[in-house]
Write a protein that holds these residues in place. Structure first.
Motif, PDB file in Angstrom:
ATOM      1  N   ASN A 180       0.822  -1.201   0.000  1.00  0.00           N
ATOM      2  CA  ASN A 180       0.000   0.000   0.000  1.00  0.00           C
ATOM      3  C   ASN A 180       0.860   1.256   0.000  1.00  0.00           C
ATOM      4  OD1 ASN A 180      -2.569  -1.044  -0.125  1.00  0.00           O
ATOM      5  ND2 ASN A 180      -2.754  -1.319   2.073  1.00  0.00           N
ATOM      6  N   SER A 181       1.994   1.217   0.680  1.00  0.00           N
ATOM      7  CA  SER A 181       2.859   2.397   0.742  1.00  0.00           C
ATOM      8  C   SER A 181       3.474   2.707  -0.615  1.00  0.00           C
ATOM      9  CB  SER A 181       3.967   2.191   1.774  1.00  0.00           C
ATOM     10  OG  SER A 181       4.894   1.220   1.327  1.00  0.00           O
ATOM     11  N   MET A 182       3.512   1.723  -1.526  1.00  0.00           N
ATOM     12  CA  MET A 182       4.048   1.921  -2.859  1.00  0.00           C
ATOM     13  C   MET A 182       3.025   2.585  -3.784  1.00  0.00           C
ATOM     14  SD  MET A 182       5.754  -1.855  -3.244  1.00  0.00           S
ATOM     15  CE  MET A 182       5.545  -1.836  -5.014  1.00  0.00           C
ATOM     16  N   TYR A 183       1.792   2.651  -3.346  1.00  0.00           N
ATOM     17  CA  TYR A 183       0.687   3.077  -4.201  1.00  0.00           C
ATOM     18  C   TYR A 183       0.698   4.595  -4.332  1.00  0.00           C
ATOM     19  CZ  TYR A 183      -4.035   2.604  -6.125  1.00  0.00           C
ATOM     20  OH  TYR A 183      -5.130   2.577  -6.938  1.00  0.00           O
ATOM     21  N   LYS A 184       1.129   5.118  -5.491  1.00  0.00           N
ATOM     22  CA  LYS A 184       1.292   6.553  -5.668  1.00  0.00           C
ATOM     23  C   LYS A 184       0.367   7.142  -6.733  1.00  0.00           C
ATOM     24  CE  LYS A 184       6.193   5.945  -4.612  1.00  0.00           C
ATOM     25  NZ  LYS A 184       7.548   5.986  -5.174  1.00  0.00           N
ATOM     26  N   LYS A 185      -0.056   6.336  -7.697  1.00  0.00           N
ATOM     27  CA  LYS A 185      -0.790   6.870  -8.838  1.00  0.00           C
ATOM     28  C   LYS A 185      -2.257   7.128  -8.481  1.00  0.00           C
ATOM     29  CE  LYS A 185      -1.396   5.980 -13.773  1.00  0.00           C
ATOM     30  NZ  LYS A 185      -1.322   4.991 -14.842  1.00  0.00           N
ATOM     31  N   GLU A 186      -2.845   8.197  -9.032  1.00  0.00           N
ATOM     32  CA  GLU A 186      -4.254   8.504  -8.815  1.00  0.00           C
ATOM     33  C   GLU A 186      -5.103   7.381  -9.413  1.00  0.00           C
ATOM     34  OE1 GLU A 186      -5.944  11.018  -7.361  1.00  0.00           O
ATOM     35  OE2 GLU A 186      -4.079  11.778  -6.550  1.00  0.00           O
ATOM     36  N   ARG A 187      -6.110   6.936  -8.649  1.00  0.00           N
ATOM     37  CA  ARG A 187      -6.977   5.868  -9.124  1.00  0.00           C
ATOM     38  C   ARG A 187      -8.440   6.274  -8.977  1.00  0.00           C
ATOM     39  NH1 ARG A 187      -4.204   2.029 -12.169  1.00  0.00           N
ATOM     40  NH2 ARG A 187      -2.203   1.682 -11.238  1.00  0.00           N
ATOM     41  N   MET A 188      -9.338   5.358  -9.291  1.00  0.00           N
ATOM     42  CA  MET A 188     -10.752   5.694  -9.378  1.00  0.00           C
ATOM     43  C   MET A 188     -11.412   5.909  -8.020  1.00  0.00           C
ATOM     44  SD  MET A 188     -11.983   3.024 -12.298  1.00  0.00           S
ATOM     45  CE  MET A 188     -13.709   3.299 -11.934  1.00  0.00           C
ATOM     46  N   GLY A 189     -10.884   5.319  -6.977  1.00  0.00           N
ATOM     47  CA  GLY A 189     -11.496   5.472  -5.663  1.00  0.00           C
ATOM     48  C   GLY A 189     -12.646   4.513  -5.421  1.00  0.00           C
ATOM     49  N   LEU A 190     -12.751   3.435  -6.209  1.00  0.00           N
ATOM     50  CA  LEU A 190     -13.809   2.458  -6.015  1.00  0.00           C
ATOM     51  C   LEU A 190     -13.221   1.235  -5.321  1.00  0.00           C
ATOM     52  CD1 LEU A 190     -15.509   2.645  -9.508  1.00  0.00           C
ATOM     53  CD2 LEU A 190     -16.041   3.945  -7.458  1.00  0.00           C
ATOM     54  N   SER A 191     -13.972   0.655  -4.399  1.00  0.00           N
ATOM     55  CA  SER A 191     -13.384  -0.443  -3.653  1.00  0.00           C
ATOM     56  C   SER A 191     -14.394  -1.536  -3.310  1.00  0.00           C
ATOM     57  CB  SER A 191     -12.720   0.092  -2.383  1.00  0.00           C
ATOM     58  OG  SER A 191     -13.600   0.952  -1.703  1.00  0.00           O
ATOM     59  N   ARG A 196     -27.244 -12.704 -14.943  1.00  0.00           N
ATOM     60  CA  ARG A 196     -28.419 -12.242 -14.203  1.00  0.00           C
ATOM     61  C   ARG A 196     -27.939 -11.658 -12.880  1.00  0.00           C
ATOM     62  NH1 ARG A 196     -30.332 -17.240 -15.622  1.00  0.00           N
ATOM     63  NH2 ARG A 196     -30.152 -17.986 -13.474  1.00  0.00           N
ATOM     64  N   GLY A 197     -28.789 -10.892 -12.241  1.00  0.00           N
ATOM     65  CA  GLY A 197     -28.432 -10.300 -10.965  1.00  0.00           C
ATOM     66  C   GLY A 197     -27.686  -8.993 -11.146  1.00  0.00           C
ATOM     67  N   GLU A 198     -27.126  -8.491 -10.037  1.00  0.00           N
ATOM     68  CA  GLU A 198     -26.479  -7.185 -10.045  1.00  0.00           C
ATOM     69  C   GLU A 198     -25.112  -7.244  -9.385  1.00  0.00           C
ATOM     70  OE1 GLU A 198     -30.015  -3.970  -9.592  1.00  0.00           O
ATOM     71  OE2 GLU A 198     -29.764  -5.340  -7.889  1.00  0.00           O
ATOM     72  N   MET A 199     -24.242  -6.349  -9.838  1.00  0.00           N
ATOM     73  CA  MET A 199     -22.917  -6.203  -9.247  1.00  0.00           C
ATOM     74  C   MET A 199     -22.684  -4.729  -8.960  1.00  0.00           C
ATOM     75  SD  MET A 199     -19.240  -7.415 -10.753  1.00  0.00           S
ATOM     76  CE  MET A 199     -17.695  -6.986  -9.955  1.00  0.00           C
ATOM     77  N   PHE A 200     -22.283  -4.439  -7.720  1.00  0.00           N
ATOM     78  CA  PHE A 200     -22.032  -3.060  -7.308  1.00  0.00           C
ATOM     79  C   PHE A 200     -20.567  -2.905  -6.924  1.00  0.00           C
ATOM     80  CE2 PHE A 200     -26.474  -3.873  -6.591  1.00  0.00           C
ATOM     81  CZ  PHE A 200     -27.109  -2.691  -6.940  1.00  0.00           C
ATOM     82  N   ILE A 201     -19.964  -1.830  -7.376  1.00  0.00           N
ATOM     83  CA  ILE A 201     -18.603  -1.479  -6.982  1.00  0.00           C
ATOM     84  C   ILE A 201     -18.638  -0.051  -6.467  1.00  0.00           C
ATOM     85  CG2 ILE A 201     -16.227  -1.139  -7.735  1.00  0.00           C
ATOM     86  CD1 ILE A 201     -16.678  -3.224  -9.888  1.00  0.00           C
ATOM     87  N   GLY A 202     -18.204   0.131  -5.234  1.00  0.00           N
ATOM     88  CA  GLY A 202     -18.274   1.459  -4.637  1.00  0.00           C
ATOM     89  C   GLY A 202     -19.693   1.975  -4.543  1.00  0.00           C
ATOM     90  N   GLY A 203     -20.671   1.055  -4.419  1.00  0.00           N
ATOM     91  CA  GLY A 203     -22.075   1.448  -4.313  1.00  0.00           C
ATOM     92  C   GLY A 203     -22.750   1.734  -5.640  1.00  0.00           C
ATOM     93  N   GLU A 204     -22.032   1.595  -6.752  1.00  0.00           N
ATOM     94  CA  GLU A 204     -22.591   1.887  -8.068  1.00  0.00           C
ATOM     95  C   GLU A 204     -22.856   0.594  -8.827  1.00  0.00           C
ATOM     96  OE1 GLU A 204     -20.222   4.619 -10.259  1.00  0.00           O
ATOM     97  OE2 GLU A 204     -19.940   5.976  -8.571  1.00  0.00           O
ATOM     98  N   ASN A 205     -24.018   0.538  -9.465  1.00  0.00           N
ATOM     99  CA  ASN A 205     -24.392  -0.631 -10.257  1.00  0.00           C
ATOM    100  C   ASN A 205     -23.574  -0.641 -11.545  1.00  0.00           C
ATOM    101  OD1 ASN A 205     -25.648  -2.638 -11.791  1.00  0.00           O
ATOM    102  ND2 ASN A 205     -27.644  -2.214 -10.894  1.00  0.00           N
TER     103      ASN A 205
END
Length: 211
Positions: free
Chosen positions: A37-48, A107-116
């Motif tokens: 995690n300490s190596m993680y420098k690049k801007e990312r989407m912020g979805l988890s 079928r069904g739904e998948m959410f990432i960061g609360g978004e469908n």
């Protein structure tokens, strides 16, 4: 630092499952995750956070439908290590494909960061795929050294050549592979090759590691 989510699949019928699990923890212990995690420098989407609701994954084989996953309900945390066990053919790899959006749910739904994700554009889907480093699929190119393989993975993830070189150096050092950096895959031991594919995933600095 960005959160880290790791998935590792272990066939539960194998007698050495406990040994595999212990080895996984030895390699990906808390200190290792913190250092990654300490190596993680690049801007990312912020979805988890990932959530599946009644998700199914089907494919066609002639006139028959093959059900890889049925009515799956699953909530995965923002950070940490998640281990999935199951018999051979139970859909573990299919689930990893689903988590990386290689295939959408039938079928069904998948959410990432609360978004469908069904409402996402193809561009956004591609952005999430870049967030997922699939070490279980990684291949080491025979004509590239271990360091060059890791650099290539980082370049494909969008890093400049200079940053990719630094990413590769840090990733291999993290796994104790500094001395093998200039070695070609056919000269590596089996353990070094397995760790090398993990090093390529680390060099990408992706938010999600699928092992």
């Amino acid at each position: 630092p960005a959160p880290l989510f790791c998935t590792h699949i272990i066939p539960h019928e194998k007698r050495n499952c406990k040994r595999n699990f212990d080895e996984l923890h030895r390699r990906l212990d808390r200190a290792l995750c913190k250092r990654y995690n300490s190596m993680y420098k690049k801007e990312r989407m912020g979805l988890s956070m990932i959530q599946l609701k009644n998700a199914a994954l089907e494919s066609s084989a002639g006139k028959k439908s093959v059900h890889a996953l049925r009515c799956l309900n699953l909530t995965l945390p923002e950070t940490g290590l998640v281990v999935i066990t199951g018999a051979s053919g139970s859909g573990k790899t299919a689930l990893l494909h689903l988590l990386a959006l290689r295939e959408p749910p039938s079928r069904g739904e998948m959410f990432i960061g609360g978004e469908n994700t069904a409402r996402w554009s193809e561009e956004r889907r591609c952005a999430w795929r870049r967030e997922c480093a699939a070490a279980y699929e990684a291949l080491l190119f025979a004509d590239l050294t271990l360091s060059e393989n890791a650099e290539r993975a980082a370049v494909l993830a969008g890093f400049s050549r200079r940053d990719a070189r630094e990413n590769a150096r840090e990733a291999l050092a993290l796994l104790g592979l500094e001395s093998a950096a200039g070695v070609y895959p056919d000269r590596l031991s089996g353990e070094e090759r397995r760790l090398g594919t993990l090093g390529c995933a680390f060099a990408r600095r992706s938010r999600v590691l699928l092992l």
